[in-house]
Design an enzyme around this catalytic site. Structure first.
Site, short mmCIF file in Angstrom:
data_model
loop_
_atom_site.label_atom_id
_atom_site.label_comp_id
_atom_site.label_asym_id
_atom_site.label_seq_id
_atom_site.Cartn_x
_atom_site.Cartn_y
_atom_site.Cartn_z
N GLU A 68 -47.09 -78.04 17.03
CA GLU A 68 -47.12 -76.95 16.06
C GLU A 68 -45.72 -76.66 15.52
O GLU A 68 -45.56 -76.37 14.32
CB GLU A 68 -47.73 -75.70 16.71
CG GLU A 68 -49.22 -75.86 17.00
CD GLU A 68 -49.81 -74.70 17.74
OE1 GLU A 68 -50.69 -74.01 17.18
OE2 GLU A 68 -49.39 -74.45 18.90
N GLU A 96 -55.12 -78.35 23.43
CA GLU A 96 -55.50 -77.04 23.96
C GLU A 96 -56.95 -76.95 24.39
O GLU A 96 -57.29 -76.29 25.38
CB GLU A 96 -55.18 -75.95 22.92
CG GLU A 96 -53.71 -75.62 22.76
CD GLU A 96 -53.00 -76.51 21.76
OE1 GLU A 96 -51.86 -76.19 21.38
OE2 GLU A 96 -53.58 -77.54 21.34
#
Length: 269
Positions: A129, A149
């Site tokens: 990210e 995730e």
């Protein structure tokens, strides 16, 4: 590939204190027309915590440089957030953590001049990210990228769902985020996630930064402002979703399994 901090220190460029700020998690290398912020955590995989992100944000607020390079020391750019801290997080803590991460990623994305991610090793989860918040991504041939995730029973929390969708479209973004798979540098290049593959990734990033130094800064700033508009829709929803999963049993199951190197058995609650 492993970046050796001692080799950079020998050149006398790396600082831990700049403008009165003592950095604990990054090393700052100042050049004439650009700077390099080196992530340098105690773990060789450079896990991200809020303190590290705040230090990166602080670097962007220093005296103006037209280009900033973000790179990782040791074995990785960053293998993601500091997962061991997630077991103690409640929904309210998770909300504040995601909101803080979004603020810093948006700060990187809206920084007036180019920000280059020089990626080696892993760029996973929060590390990926962070790379996506940058304007340009250069990676080594052995790099691995992804949003794992979901395999921990949580969701990306620093803007990953939205920025990945902007980069490669809804279908590919959903595929990567929903499976949690890692992709190779070559696949990332084919998909348009990274701009180049280079054996000497930092040196290549420095070449690009030096090229930017020859170009008119006003034009560069305006081009970035026109192209890199932050897509607000969906960002708040991601923060809310990140907090929500911390109210489930599955997130605890997934994180414990990850830390214990076991396969999680999710129950859907």
């Amino acid at each position: 590939m492993q970046v050796n901090l001692d080799e950079r220190l020998e050149k006398g460029f790396t600082n831990t204190e700049v403008c009165g700020v003592n950095y604990k998690n990054i090393k700052l290398e100042e050049k004439t027309n650009y700077r390099i912020a080196w992530i340098n955590r105690e773990s060789p995989l450079n896990p991200l915590n809020m303190e590290t992100l705040e230090e990166i944000d602080n670097v962007l607020g220093l005296e103006k440089k037209e280009t900033t390079i973000i790179a990782g020391m040791n074995k990785a750019f960053s293998a993601g957030a500091d997962i061991k801290n997630f077991l103690q997080m409640k929904e309210s803590d998770a909300f504040q953590f995601a909101a803080g991460g979004h603020r810093i990623m948006n700060s990187i994305s809206s920084y007036p001049f180019p920000v280059i991610a020089a990626i080696h090793g892993y760029a996973l989860g929060g590390g990926f990210e962070l790379a996506m918040a940058c304007d340009i991504r250069i990676c080594t041939p052995d790099a691995q990228l992804g949003l794992p995730e979901v395999t921990l029973g949580i969701v990306p929390g620093f803007g990953g769902t939205q920025r990945l969708k902007e980069l490669i479209g809804e279908g590919n973004a959903f595929y990567l985020a929903s499976t949690g798979m890692r992709i190779t540098a070559e696949r990332a290049l084919q998909m348009g996630i990274v701009n180049e593959i280079a054996d000497k990734v930092v040196e290549r990033s420095e070449e690009i930064a030096s090229r930017y130094a020859e170009l008119p800064p006003v034009s560069l700033r305006l081009i970035k402002s026109l192209i890199r508009k932050i897509p607000d829709e969906g960002f708040q929803d991601e923060i809310d979703a990140f907090a929500e999963v911390f109210g489930t049993e599955d997130h605890e199951t997934g994180i414990k399994a990850f830390l214990e190197k076991k396969k999680p058995q999710f129950k859907g609650r």
